[in-house]
Design a protein around this motif. Structure first.
Motif: not given
Lengths: 440, 405
Positions: A333-334, A337, A340-341, A389-392, A394
């Motif tokens: 689901x991530x 991420x 992005x990291x 690439x943003x955590x916010x 969805x």
């Protein structure tokens, strides 16, 4: 197909009978979003037109003519990108492997996957539309992997990509380093591991020679051998080797064996790729990288560094970079991420996004079918609330092959996305959902 | 890499003593009293000496000035095992669980903490300055925990609370199922805990009766003495419980023996919110990215919001990991919760001031207030964004990390 409220299911089945979604038959136009095509520059205020499970057109609003019967979906303010390609996952219950021998080239993931496993649903929630499903790394060669299109289906047969001859498509899982070290008949050292692998490939070469010598004479053909047949598919290049490897010296061992036997290989995990980036780039061998939150956890990952992607890119080998979840090591689901990291650790946004899509698709020989928003490719794409690439941000919706397989606004889909009571249960059968549905 | 490391060592050596300095940032998140745009934090003698708008704080001439986009209090990881569970994950660096007995409250974390463990340096590089760490959630009572600053070469240089809590675990992780050993069931787990506490109550009674008459005192018993610390409310019992029925069992036990309870993990807390709130028990919630499997199969990204709405004090933890990744990073974990309804401020509170409160150290750290420890984390953007870097970590006025992680 996104899970429907039960009350609406009856209507659905009455309405569409055998069709999964009207999106297959009626063109759908997604209008107004920023399109990250991956194969080209981003398009603002774009149009993505899909029909019969394929992308019909991609372009700026003014450049795409909409068919009169198209269903227009307003996605202004959203970001659309290709469905994500996970080059290495253990969803579907395919985590382990048979422990009777370290090399099992005849074992197929096809025969092991539960297509209703909640892991597939969680992957849909993470935007993953193509998955290389494989067994674990406790074996030098644990078996044949399976490339699947992540849709809600009734049997694994419907899930898998196929070779041109119609047989299920996949690679071959291999591993070196410490994971496969165990009591006999498993190896206990790196030298023994390599020797066992070389023996297997030599045996396959002998098998191949006998087959060639027999020609069309059935009486002279050697007896069928499922393991050797699997290895022959590796030697012929039909099956790509997906090779678990972490430490710098283990990476070089893979490159050496690949050169000796001429097999195609993708390096997986590659915690220490940053130490041997020159050698990897010289060999032009793709890397599917794991991104974890801390080094260690086992000896061979003790020098993990998320800057491996950046080190490969720096050497002009951006196209060799992809990522994977290794689900359950990281959460499907991530998956965004992970890329992005890698950006946090220095790689460019463009390479990071290609590493989730087009680069990854090429590592599965699926680069001509998926991985970018291009005319003629499968209608696999995500609707994102913002920057991938943003955590916010969805994933709001996931489409695979022209079907909406995830909708964050749907209650059941949301359960798989965010968890909650019963989120771990397997997906219910398509016609059994009128009752309590979920089984274990 | 090598050069960087060497440079890092030189740097640390050169700033080993607390320096007076000012951090100037576009956003100063005080946590206790909001955000200050274009603010400054003045650290003097290892303590926060002033916090305010740059235009309003009078600074001494010539003071060293550091700049950052964002500054927050040093982060507090409310429950970890770093320092005991080493990054190599080999038998020689795993000191978080001794399997010889199910109940070992006498095992002290200070006797096991490796201040030079690489994972401490790792989390420090993300702005984590305080950790609550110790024996793992792997036995019915696995031992004690401590609170430490992520600094120092020895436990004595690091520790600020030598015995913070005693760690108990209910559920599958402390069941010796199928091994012919106890506890094999949930009922047996509670029976063993109750027996142990009854034994401690008895010991406590004998000690009281003996008073100052040494001849009447019972023999010393490290195990019972540790549990008496819990019974006398000097140390809370930290109970890791994921399933709702185990959470309720922990509440029942705390009521029976009248001790301070801190719930840990609590992945099914959202179905027993009323019970937890009524008991006034804080929760150190599981890492939001912990694997939603086995006992966490019903875990939910919405749990932090539900805890907040039920007014249950909570904090986040990196938790215990048996494999890869060997530790999670509490900054990353709070970020996921922030993005799933908790919001930035809620996420930050749960890894600073609210964590400090649960650990009982909020008088000295957890927010940017005058008089508190000069523990700061500096970032080049929104700390929760995946692509933001921690650029400096400060503990009591000492720069303990400088770079771009």
């Amino acid at each position: 197909m996104a899970r429907m409220h039960r009350a609406s299911l009856v209507l659905l089945f009455c309405a569409v009978a055998s069709n999964r979604s009207s999106a297959q038959d009626t063109p759908h136009a997604f209008v107004g979003a920023r399109l990250l095509t991956i194969s080209g520059a981003p398009i603002d205020d774009g149009v993505l037109l899909i029909h019969h499970g394929k992308i019909e057109a991609v372009g700026a609003r003014a450049s795409v003519a909409l068919p009169a019967n198209a269903v227009v979906v307003d996605v202004k303010g959203k970001v659309l990108m290709p469905g994500l390609v996970d080059t290495h996952s253990h969803v579907g219950g395919g985590w382990g492997a048979d422990e009777s021998a370290p090399i099992q080239a005849g074992v197929r993931m096809l025969d092991a996957v539960d297509c209703r496993d909640a892991g597939f649903q969680r992957a849909q929630a993470g935007g993953i539309t193509t998955i290389n499903v494989m067994s674990g790394s406790g074996h030098l060669m644990s078996g044949q992997t399976l490339y699947v299109k992540n849709r809600d289906v009734r049997s694994i047969e419907e899930l898998c990509y196929r070779f041109p001859d119609g047989s299920p498509m996949g690679g071959m899982k291999m591993a070196n380093g410490t994971n496969s070290h165990r009591d006999p008949p498993f190896p206990a050292t790196r030298g023994k591991s390599a020797a066992l692998v070389r023996e297997s490939f030599v045996a396959a070469q002998e098998y191949q020679r006998k087959l060639a010598a027999a020609g069309t004479d059935e009486s002279k053909k050697p007896a069928r051998d499922l393991a050797l047949e699997g290895l022959l598919e590796v030697l012929s290049g039909r099956r790509i080797v997906h090779h678990h490897t972490h430490r710098h010296d283990d990476v070089l061992t893979v490159l050496r064996l690949s050169k000796e036997f001429g097999f195609r290989v993708v390096l997986h995990h590659v915690s220490e790729a940053w130490k041997v980036a020159d050698e990897i780039v010289a060999a032009k061998v793709p890397c599917s990288l794991i991104v974890i939150d801390s080094p260690g956890g086992k000896l061979e990952a003790s020098d993990f560094d998320a800057r491996s992607a950046a080190e490969l890119e720096k050497r002009g080998a951006a196209d060799l970079v992809a990522f994977h979840t290794d689900d359950w090591i990281t959460d499907s689901r991530l998956f965004l991420r992970s890329a992005a990291l890698a950006v946090r650790a220095g790689v460019s946004r463009e390479t990071a996004l290609a590493g989730l899509t087009l680069n990854a698709a090429r590592m599965l020989d699926l680069g001509d079918r998926v991985g970018s928003l291009e005319r003629g490719k499968d209608a696999d794409f995500l609707v994102l609330s913002g920057d991938p690439l943003s955590v916010y941000t969805h994933v709001e919706a996931t489409w695979a092959g022209g079907e909406k397989v995830f909708d964050r606004a749907n209650e059941q889909d949301r359960l798989w996305a965010d968890g909650g009571w019963g989120a771990g249960l397997r997906r219910a059968g398509a016609l059994c959902c009128l009752g309590d549905g979920e089984d274990r | 890499m090598q050069l960087q490391r060497m440079f890092g060592i030189v740097l640390l050596a050169s700033v080993a003593a607390a320096q007076d300095f000012v951090v100037r940032a576009e956003r100063v998140h005080t946590v206790s009293h909001g955000v200050i745009e274009n603010g400054v934090v003045y650290v003097r003698g290892g303590k926060i000496s002033a916090v305010g708008r740059a235009a309003e704080v009078v600074l001494p001439a010539g003071v060293r000035v550091l700049t950052a986009k964002v500054v927050t209090p040093g982060l507090v990881d409310a429950h970890s095992v770093v320092g005991l569970a080493g990054y190599l994950n080999q038998p020689q660096d795993q000191d978080q669980h001794d399997p010889s007995a199910p109940l070992q409250p006498e095992l002290r974390a200070i006797d096991a903490y490796n201040a030079r463990e690489r994972l401490i340096e790792w989390v420090r590089g993300f702005g984590v300055t305080t950790i609550h760490t110790g024996h793992a959630p792997s036995a019915l009572i696995s031992g004690q925990t401590l609170v430490a600053k992520t600094r120092g070469d020895t436990v004595d240089e690091a520790v600020i609370v030598p015995c913070a809590m005693i760690a108990a675990t209910l559920g599958a992780d402390s069941r010796e199922e199928g091994k012919g050993k106890s506890p094999g069931t949930a009922g047996k787990q509670l029976a063993l805990l109750r027996e142990a506490f009854l034994g401690a109550v008895e010991h406590q009674r004998k000690l009281r009766e003996a008073g100052s008459d040494a001849s009447k005192r019972p023999d010393r018993d490290l195990r019972k003495e540790a549990l008496i610390e819990v019974l006398e409310k000097r140390v809370p019992l930290l109970v890791t419980a994921q399933r709702h029925q185990d959470i309720v069992s922990a509440l029942r036990l705390a009521k029976e023996f009248d001790f301070r309870l801190v719930l840990d993990g609590a992945s099914e807390a959202y179905v027993v919110l009323d019970e937890i709130a009524a008991a006034g028990v804080p929760v150190i919630a599981h890492a939001p990215m912990a694997r939603f499997a086995s006992e966490l199969e019903n875990a939910s990204r919405a749990t932090p919001v539900k805890l907040r709405d039920a007014k249950i004090p909570f904090a986040f933890q990196s938790g215990y990991e048996g494999y890869v990744p060997k530790t999670r990073v509490v900054l990353y974990e709070a970020a996921i919760a922030a993005a799933h309804g908790l919001g930035f401020d809620g996420g930050l509170r749960a890894i600073t001031l609210d964590a400090a409160k649960i650990l009982g150290v909020d008088q000295r750290l957890g927010s940017l207030d005058v008089g508190k420890d000069g523990d700061l984390a500096l970032y080049d953007g929104d700390p929760f964004e995946y692509t933001t870097h921690c650029v400096m970590t400060v503990i009591e006025g000492v720069v303990v990390f400088e770079g771009s992680r």
